[in-house]
Scaffold this motif. Structure first.
Motif, PDB file in Angstrom:
ATOM      1  N   LYS A 108       9.290   7.272   6.594  1.00 17.49           N
ATOM      2  CA  LYS A 108       7.851   6.991   6.680  1.00 17.49           C
ATOM      3  C   LYS A 108       7.035   7.779   5.657  1.00 17.49           C
ATOM      4  CE  LYS A 108       7.789   8.245  10.971  1.00 17.49           C
ATOM      5  NZ  LYS A 108       9.220   8.579  11.040  1.00 17.49           N
ATOM      6  N   THR A 109       7.270   9.074   5.584  1.00 18.28           N
ATOM      7  CA  THR A 109       6.484   9.915   4.687  1.00 18.28           C
ATOM      8  C   THR A 109       6.812   9.610   3.227  1.00 18.28           C
ATOM      9  OG1 THR A 109       6.347  11.625   6.383  1.00 18.28           O
ATOM     10  CG2 THR A 109       5.845  12.295   4.124  1.00 18.28           C
ATOM     11  N   THR A 110       8.072   9.360   2.918  1.00 17.16           N
ATOM     12  CA  THR A 110       8.449   8.985   1.555  1.00 17.16           C
ATOM     13  C   THR A 110       7.751   7.686   1.171  1.00 17.16           C
ATOM     14  OG1 THR A 110      10.594  10.041   1.872  1.00 17.16           O
ATOM     15  CG2 THR A 110      10.400   8.520   0.006  1.00 17.16           C
ATOM     16  N   LEU A 111       7.756   6.735   2.085  1.00 19.80           N
ATOM     17  CA  LEU A 111       7.094   5.455   1.858  1.00 19.80           C
ATOM     18  C   LEU A 111       5.601   5.671   1.597  1.00 19.80           C
ATOM     19  CD1 LEU A 111       7.954   2.318   3.786  1.00 19.80           C
ATOM     20  CD2 LEU A 111       5.572   2.900   3.551  1.00 19.80           C
ATOM     21  N   LEU A 112       4.960   6.494   2.418  1.00 27.32           N
ATOM     22  CA  LEU A 112       3.529   6.758   2.264  1.00 27.32           C
ATOM     23  C   LEU A 112       3.239   7.422   0.921  1.00 27.32           C
ATOM     24  CD1 LEU A 112       0.661   6.816   3.362  1.00 27.32           C
ATOM     25  CD2 LEU A 112       1.242   8.930   4.562  1.00 27.32           C
ATOM     26  N   LYS A 113       4.052   8.390   0.555  1.00 27.23           N
ATOM     27  CA  LYS A 113       3.843   9.068  -0.732  1.00 27.23           C
ATOM     28  C   LYS A 113       4.059   8.108  -1.900  1.00 27.23           C
ATOM     29  CE  LYS A 113       4.438  13.862   0.487  1.00 27.23           C
ATOM     30  NZ  LYS A 113       3.749  14.764  -0.418  1.00 27.23           N
TER      31      LYS A 113
END
Length: 182
Positions: A30-35
Motif C-alpha cells: 500500500k505505502t509503496t503504491l502511494l509513494k
C-alpha cells in the motif's frame, strides 16, 4: 497563453477533492503504491503503524489518499476512516498465497460495512512483477468478485515497485468519480 488566461481557466474549473481509502493486509504494498502515485522515492519504505495521507493530482481531481496500516492489531480501527470515502482501494499481495483466505475475509467484511455501501472498489492485484504472482483474473475468481452487485468494482494487475498498472487503476478511479459526481 498569458498568466491571466491561465488564472481565469483555473478559476472556472476548480479541481474536485476526492477521498480515497487505501486498505489491505500488512506487506501488500500500500505505502509503496502511494509513494509511486505521488512520484516519491520508494527505496526506503517502512511498515505503516498508523496512517499516511498524500494528495495526488489526477485527471483534474485532487485525490486525498489515506493509507492505513494493515497489521492485524490495526485493522479494527479501519472503520474510523470509512466516513466520506469516495473510492475504496484494496491492495492484495498477489504472490502471498498463504494469506489469500485472510485477505478475502477482510475484503468481505469491508464490503458489508454500511458506511462503505455503494462505494466503488478498486482492487490492486499487486506484485505482478514476481513469478509467483497469481494473475488478477484468477484472484477475481477466488475472491468471488463476480457476485458484487451493490457497487462498481475493478481488479487491476499492478506492480507498485515498477508502477506498471497503477495509472490504469487511477484512470478507472477518476472515471468512476466523474460518473458518481454527475
Amino acid at each position: 497563453m498569458g498568466l491571466l488566461s491561465v488564472l481565469r481557466r483555473m478559476k472556472r474549473a476548480p479541481e474536485q477533492e476526492v477521498r480515497l481509502l487505501l486498505l489491505g493486509l500488512d506487506n501488500a504494498g500500500k505505502t509503496t503504491l502511494l509513494k509511486q502515485l505521488a512520484a516519491e522515492d520508494i527505496s526506503h519504505i517502512t511498515p505503516t503503524h498508523g496512517f499516511n495521507i498524500k494528495s495526488v493530482q489526477s485527471s483534474g481531481f485532487k485525490l486525498n489518499v489515506w493509507d492505513i496500516g494493515g497489521q492485524r492489531k490495526i485493522r479494527p480501527y479501519w472503520r474510523n476512516y470509512f466516513e466520506n470515502t469516495d473510492v475504496l482501494i484494496y491492495v492484495i499481495d498477489s504472490s502471498d498465497r498463504k494469506r489469500l483466505e485472510e485477505t478475502s475475509q477482510e475484503l468481505s467484511e469491508l464490503l458489508e460495512e454500511e458506511t462503505l455501501a455503494g462505494v466503488p472498489l478498486l482492487i490492486f492485484a499487486n506484485k505482478q512483477d514476481l513469478t509467483t504472482a497469481i494473475p488478477a483474473s484468477e484472484l477475481a475468481e477466488g475472491l468471488n468478485l463476480h457476485i458484487i452487485r451493490d457497487r462498481m468494482w475493478q481488479i487491476q494487475a499492478c506492480s507498485a515497485l515498477t508502477a506498471e498498472g497503477l495509472q490504469d487503476g487511477m484512470t478507472w478511479v477518476c472515471r468512476n468519480i466523474t460518473i458518481r459526481k454527475r
